[in-house]
Structure formats: structure tokens, C-alpha cells
Motif scaffolding. Structure first.
Motif, PDB file in Angstrom:
ATOM      1  N   THR A   1       0.818  -1.213   0.000  1.00 42.27           N
ATOM      2  CA  THR A   1       0.000   0.000   0.000  1.00 42.27           C
ATOM      3  C   THR A   1       0.853   1.265   0.000  1.00 42.27           C
ATOM      4  O   THR A   1       0.308   2.359  -0.117  1.00 42.27           O
ATOM      5  CB  THR A   1      -0.936   0.045   1.230  1.00 42.27           C
ATOM      6  N   LEU A   2       2.162   1.114   0.108  1.00 44.26           N
ATOM      7  CA  LEU A   2       3.041   2.276   0.200  1.00 44.26           C
ATOM      8  C   LEU A   2       2.793   3.309  -0.899  1.00 44.26           C
ATOM      9  O   LEU A   2       2.658   4.493  -0.594  1.00 44.26           O
ATOM     10  CB  LEU A   2       4.512   1.850   0.216  1.00 44.26           C
ATOM     11  N   PRO A   3       2.706   2.927  -2.181  1.00 42.33           N
ATOM     12  CA  PRO A   3       2.466   3.948  -3.211  1.00 42.33           C
ATOM     13  C   PRO A   3       1.163   4.732  -2.974  1.00 42.33           C
ATOM     14  O   PRO A   3       1.129   5.948  -3.169  1.00 42.33           O
ATOM     15  CB  PRO A   3       2.393   3.152  -4.514  1.00 42.33           C
ATOM     16  N   GLU A   4       0.115   4.044  -2.539  1.00 43.82           N
ATOM     17  CA  GLU A   4      -1.157   4.731  -2.280  1.00 43.82           C
ATOM     18  C   GLU A   4      -1.021   5.686  -1.093  1.00 43.82           C
ATOM     19  O   GLU A   4      -1.518   6.819  -1.125  1.00 43.82           O
ATOM     20  CB  GLU A   4      -2.264   3.719  -2.003  1.00 43.82           C
ATOM     21  N   VAL A   5      -0.326   5.251  -0.045  1.00 44.02           N
ATOM     22  CA  VAL A   5      -0.130   6.100   1.132  1.00 44.02           C
ATOM     23  C   VAL A   5       0.710   7.318   0.763  1.00 44.02           C
ATOM     24  O   VAL A   5       0.423   8.438   1.208  1.00 44.02           O
ATOM     25  CB  VAL A   5       0.504   5.295   2.285  1.00 44.02           C
ATOM     26  N   VAL A   6       1.724   7.124  -0.064  1.00 48.14           N
ATOM     27  CA  VAL A   6       2.554   8.251  -0.507  1.00 48.14           C
ATOM     28  C   VAL A   6       1.704   9.249  -1.293  1.00 48.14           C
ATOM     29  O   VAL A   6       1.779  10.457  -1.078  1.00 48.14           O
ATOM     30  CB  VAL A   6       3.757   7.763  -1.340  1.00 48.14           C
ATOM     31  N   THR A   7       0.863   8.752  -2.192  1.00 47.17           N
ATOM     32  CA  THR A   7      -0.010   9.622  -2.980  1.00 47.17           C
ATOM     33  C   THR A   7      -0.965  10.393  -2.078  1.00 47.17           C
ATOM     34  O   THR A   7      -1.144  11.602  -2.244  1.00 47.17           O
ATOM     35  CB  THR A   7      -0.810   8.801  -4.014  1.00 47.17           C
ATOM     36  N   LEU A   8      -1.570   9.713  -1.116  1.00 50.30           N
ATOM     37  CA  LEU A   8      -2.483  10.384  -0.183  1.00 50.30           C
ATOM     38  C   LEU A   8      -1.752  11.463   0.611  1.00 50.30           C
ATOM     39  O   LEU A   8      -2.285  12.552   0.838  1.00 50.30           O
ATOM     40  CB  LEU A   8      -3.104   9.372   0.782  1.00 50.30           C
ATOM     41  N   THR A   9      -0.522  11.183   1.009  1.00 51.22           N
ATOM     42  CA  THR A   9       0.275  12.145   1.762  1.00 51.22           C
ATOM     43  C   THR A   9       0.599  13.367   0.908  1.00 51.22           C
ATOM     44  O   THR A   9       0.501  14.513   1.368  1.00 51.22           O
ATOM     45  CB  THR A   9       1.570  11.496   2.272  1.00 51.22           C
ATOM     46  N   GLN A  10       0.972  13.136  -0.343  1.00 47.66           N
ATOM     47  CA  GLN A  10       1.274  14.246  -1.248  1.00 47.66           C
ATOM     48  C   GLN A  10       0.034  15.101  -1.493  1.00 47.66           C
ATOM     49  O   GLN A  10       0.121  16.334  -1.514  1.00 47.66           O
ATOM     50  CB  GLN A  10       1.832  13.714  -2.573  1.00 47.66           C
ATOM     51  N   GLN A  11      -1.106  14.475  -1.661  1.00 46.19           N
ATOM     52  CA  GLN A  11      -2.349  15.216  -1.873  1.00 46.19           C
ATOM     53  C   GLN A  11      -2.695  16.048  -0.646  1.00 46.19           C
ATOM     54  O   GLN A  11      -3.124  17.202  -0.764  1.00 46.19           O
ATOM     55  CB  GLN A  11      -3.492  14.248  -2.206  1.00 46.19           C
TER      56      GLN A  11
END
Length: 90
Positions: free
Chosen positions: A41-51
Motif C-alpha cells: 500500500t506504500l504507493p497509495e499512502v505516498v499519494t495520499l500524503t502528497q495530496q
């Protein structure tokens, strides 16, 4: 982090609980509950953090008194301490 989310789930805290509202927790919890690799899930968590960071930047750009500090510069931490102390009258 994955261990923490797993422990929360094991203790009976569900995905809809306030404890799971923090960034990334629900994503990791769903992966665990679905038997998937939570580390994937790391890529999704990174995207959510960037957003989230972009939304914060947008909000603070509208604040007339916002003070932007480049934390990569020497002395930045001292500047932050000084500003916070001044704000709180310390």
C-alpha cells in the motif's frame, strides 16, 4: 506502522474508528483485513500524503500572516522556535 495498525485491528478497533482516520491507517487496515500485503500500500499512502500536503499548501497560501520557512537552511529551527515563542508570548 503496519504492526501498529494490525494491533489496533486485533484490539477490536474497526476501519471506521477515529483512530483509523489518520493518513494511511485505513488503507493499511483494509489491506490487512483483505489478506493482502500491507507493505504494497506504500504507493497509495505516498499519494495520499502528497495530496494532503498540497491541500495544506493551498490553505496556507490564503493566510495573510503565514510565514514560510525553508527548513533546509541553517538556523531554520531556531527561527521556528523564536516565532512560536513570540506567538505564545513565551
Amino acid at each position: 506502522w503496519v504492526g501498529e495498525v494490525g494491533a489496533l485491528l486485533e484490539s477490536g478497533i474497526g476501519v471506521g474508528a477515529p483512530a483509523m482516520a489518520s493518513l494511511g491507517y485505513a488503507v493499511i487496515a483494509r489491506a490487512i483485513m483483505e489478506g493482502k500485503d500491507p507493505y504494497a500500500t506504500l504507493p497509495e499512502v505516498v499519494t495520499l500524503t502528497q495530496q494532503y500536503a498540497k491541500r495544506q499548501e493551498t490553505f496556507f497560501r490564503g493566510e495573510a500572516d503565514a510565514r514560510w520557512i525553508d527548513m533546509s537552511k541553517e538556523g531554520a529551527a531556531a527561527e521556528v522556535r523564536e516565532l512560536v515563542a513570540g506567538f505564545f508570548g513565551l
